[in-house]
Design a protein around this motif. Structure first.
Motif, mmCIF file in Angstrom:
data_model
loop_
_atom_site.group_PDB
_atom_site.id
_atom_site.type_symbol
_atom_site.label_atom_id
_atom_site.label_comp_id
_atom_site.label_asym_id
_atom_site.label_seq_id
_atom_site.Cartn_x
_atom_site.Cartn_y
_atom_site.Cartn_z
ATOM 1 N N ARG A 239 11.665 0.709 -20.803
ATOM 2 C CA ARG A 239 13.128 0.829 -20.708
ATOM 3 C C ARG A 239 13.391 1.934 -19.683
ATOM 4 N NH1 ARG A 239 17.159 4.118 -23.337
ATOM 5 N NH2 ARG A 239 19.163 3.084 -23.116
ATOM 6 N N ILE A 240 14.218 1.636 -18.708
ATOM 7 C CA ILE A 240 14.562 2.618 -17.675
ATOM 8 C C ILE A 240 15.923 3.198 -18.031
ATOM 9 C CG2 ILE A 240 14.967 3.018 -15.226
ATOM 10 C CD1 ILE A 240 13.263 0.460 -14.729
ATOM 11 N N VAL A 241 15.953 4.483 -18.282
ATOM 12 C CA VAL A 241 17.199 5.160 -18.626
ATOM 13 C C VAL A 241 17.959 5.443 -17.338
ATOM 14 C CG1 VAL A 241 18.194 7.191 -19.729
ATOM 15 C CG2 VAL A 241 16.082 6.200 -20.635
ATOM 16 N N PRO A 242 19.207 4.954 -17.237
ATOM 17 C CA PRO A 242 19.966 5.153 -15.990
ATOM 18 C C PRO A 242 20.208 6.631 -15.712
ATOM 19 C CG PRO A 242 21.081 3.615 -17.461
ATOM 20 C CD PRO A 242 19.950 4.211 -18.225
ATOM 21 N N GLN A 243 20.335 6.946 -14.428
ATOM 22 C CA GLN A 243 20.705 8.293 -14.040
ATOM 23 C C GLN A 243 22.191 8.469 -14.291
ATOM 24 O OE1 GLN A 243 19.548 8.258 -9.905
ATOM 25 N NE2 GLN A 243 17.737 9.458 -10.351
ATOM 26 N N PRO A 244 22.600 9.674 -14.700
ATOM 27 C CA PRO A 244 24.039 9.903 -14.885
ATOM 28 C C PRO A 244 24.762 9.734 -13.555
ATOM 29 C CG PRO A 244 22.741 11.854 -15.504
ATOM 30 C CD PRO A 244 21.804 10.828 -14.988
ATOM 31 N N ARG B 237 12.465 9.256 -16.935
ATOM 32 C CA ARG B 237 13.499 8.284 -17.274
ATOM 33 C C ARG B 237 12.937 7.014 -17.903
ATOM 34 N NH1 ARG B 237 15.662 6.952 -12.028
ATOM 35 N NH2 ARG B 237 16.824 5.410 -13.185
ATOM 36 N N LEU B 238 11.636 6.898 -18.039
ATOM 37 C CA LEU B 238 11.014 5.694 -18.584
ATOM 38 C C LEU B 238 10.684 5.887 -20.050
ATOM 39 C CD1 LEU B 238 8.530 4.782 -15.707
ATOM 40 C CD2 LEU B 238 10.934 4.135 -15.958
ATOM 41 N N GLU B 239 11.068 4.925 -20.846
ATOM 42 C CA GLU B 239 10.702 4.921 -22.262
ATOM 43 C C GLU B 239 9.758 3.747 -22.481
ATOM 44 O OE1 GLU B 239 14.306 4.678 -24.495
ATOM 45 O OE2 GLU B 239 15.041 6.604 -23.733
ATOM 46 N N ARG B 240 8.539 4.038 -22.893
ATOM 47 C CA ARG B 240 7.522 2.996 -23.060
ATOM 48 C C ARG B 240 7.332 2.685 -24.546
ATOM 49 N NH1 ARG B 240 4.654 2.455 -18.213
ATOM 50 N NH2 ARG B 240 5.178 4.069 -16.718
ATOM 51 N N LYS B 241 7.211 1.407 -24.845
ATOM 52 C CA LYS B 241 7.009 0.980 -26.231
ATOM 53 C C LYS B 241 5.542 1.199 -26.603
ATOM 54 C CE LYS B 241 7.997 -2.688 -29.406
ATOM 55 N NZ LYS B 241 9.288 -3.095 -29.866
ATOM 56 N N PRO B 242 5.288 1.918 -27.686
ATOM 57 C CA PRO B 242 3.901 2.170 -28.094
ATOM 58 C C PRO B 242 3.111 0.873 -28.263
ATOM 59 C CG PRO B 242 5.412 3.527 -29.368
ATOM 60 C CD PRO B 242 6.251 2.557 -28.580
ATOM 61 N N GLY C 203 0.778 -1.223 0.000
ATOM 62 C CA GLY C 203 0.000 0.000 0.000
ATOM 63 C C GLY C 203 0.813 1.278 0.000
ATOM 64 N N ILE C 204 2.130 1.176 -0.035
ATOM 65 C CA ILE C 204 2.986 2.358 -0.063
ATOM 66 C C ILE C 204 3.146 2.785 -1.520
ATOM 67 C CG2 ILE C 204 5.282 3.271 0.477
ATOM 68 C CD1 ILE C 204 3.622 2.508 2.933
ATOM 69 N N SER C 205 3.041 4.062 -1.775
ATOM 70 C CA SER C 205 3.194 4.544 -3.144
ATOM 71 C C SER C 205 4.131 5.749 -3.163
ATOM 72 C CB SER C 205 1.830 4.915 -3.736
ATOM 73 O OG SER C 205 1.236 5.939 -2.970
ATOM 74 N N VAL C 206 4.597 6.071 -4.350
ATOM 75 C CA VAL C 206 5.494 7.202 -4.550
ATOM 76 C C VAL C 206 4.639 8.460 -4.705
ATOM 77 C CG1 VAL C 206 7.227 8.145 -6.122
ATOM 78 C CG2 VAL C 206 7.150 5.699 -5.694
ATOM 79 N N ALA C 207 5.094 9.543 -4.117
ATOM 80 C CA ALA C 207 4.377 10.820 -4.248
ATOM 81 C C ALA C 207 4.314 11.221 -5.722
ATOM 82 C CB ALA C 207 5.078 11.897 -3.436
ATOM 83 N N LYS C 208 3.262 11.915 -6.110
ATOM 84 C CA LYS C 208 3.070 12.283 -7.517
ATOM 85 C C LYS C 208 4.241 13.091 -8.062
ATOM 86 C CE LYS C 208 -1.899 11.969 -7.623
ATOM 87 N NZ LYS C 208 -3.162 12.597 -7.942
ATOM 88 N N LYS C 209 4.767 14.003 -7.261
ATOM 89 C CA LYS C 209 5.891 14.827 -7.712
ATOM 90 C C LYS C 209 7.116 13.957 -7.974
ATOM 91 C CE LYS C 209 8.679 18.816 -6.437
ATOM 92 N NZ LYS C 209 8.933 19.845 -5.430
ATOM 93 N N ALA C 210 7.400 13.016 -7.082
ATOM 94 C CA ALA C 210 8.539 12.112 -7.254
ATOM 95 C C ALA C 210 8.317 11.209 -8.467
ATOM 96 C CB ALA C 210 8.747 11.279 -6.001
ATOM 97 N N MET C 211 7.099 10.758 -8.676
ATOM 98 C CA MET C 211 6.799 9.882 -9.812
ATOM 99 C C MET C 211 6.987 10.608 -11.132
ATOM 100 S SD MET C 211 6.246 6.808 -10.356
ATOM 101 C CE MET C 211 6.070 5.921 -11.877
ATOM 102 N N ARG C 212 6.686 11.894 -11.180
ATOM 103 C CA ARG C 212 6.901 12.663 -12.416
ATOM 104 C C ARG C 212 8.377 12.657 -12.795
ATOM 105 N NH1 ARG C 212 2.671 15.984 -10.410
ATOM 106 N NH2 ARG C 212 4.138 17.386 -9.391
ATOM 107 N N GLU C 213 9.255 12.749 -11.804
ATOM 108 C CA GLU C 213 10.698 12.704 -12.060
ATOM 109 C C GLU C 213 11.115 11.323 -12.566
ATOM 110 O OE1 GLU C 213 13.013 15.211 -12.036
ATOM 111 O OE2 GLU C 213 11.202 16.420 -11.874
ATOM 112 N N ILE C 214 10.564 10.291 -11.976
ATOM 113 C CA ILE C 214 10.874 8.920 -12.405
ATOM 114 C C ILE C 214 10.375 8.690 -13.828
ATOM 115 C CG2 ILE C 214 10.359 6.472 -11.987
ATOM 116 C CD1 ILE C 214 10.246 7.243 -8.958
ATOM 117 N N GLU C 215 9.172 9.156 -14.127
ATOM 118 C CA GLU C 215 8.569 8.952 -15.454
ATOM 119 C C GLU C 215 9.415 9.568 -16.559
ATOM 120 O OE1 GLU C 215 5.952 7.404 -16.842
ATOM 121 O OE2 GLU C 215 5.125 6.575 -15.011
#
Length: 65
Positions: A57-62, A44-49, A30-42
C-alpha cells in the motif's frame, strides 16, 4: 489499455478515487533510485506481512496548498 484505465478510474477505496494516468514516457532499463531517495520512498510503503514483495500500500504524500 483504455478499458484498464477506465476500470482503475472507476474504483474507490473508503470513498477515495485514485488518480490514474497513462505513462507514455519511455524509461531506460537499468536505472535505479539512489539508496537515500529509496529510504524516503520506503517510509510511505506499507507491506502486508508474508506478502511483502507483492502486496504494497502506497501512502500518498500530503498535498500542499
Amino acid at each position: 489499455m483504455r478499458k484498464g484505465l477506465g476500470l482503475a478510474r472507476s474504483m474507490t477505496y473508503r470513498g477515495i478515487k485514485p488518480t490514474v494516468r497513462k505513462v507514455t514516457k519511455l524509461y531506460r532499463a537499468g536505472i535505479s533510485v539512489a539508496k537515500k531517495a529509496m529510504r524516503e520512498i520506503e517510509k510511505r510503503l506499507e507491506r502486508k506481512p508474508g506478502l511483502e514483495s507483492w502486496f504494497i500500500r502506497i501512502v500518498p504524500q500530503p498535498q500542499m496548498g
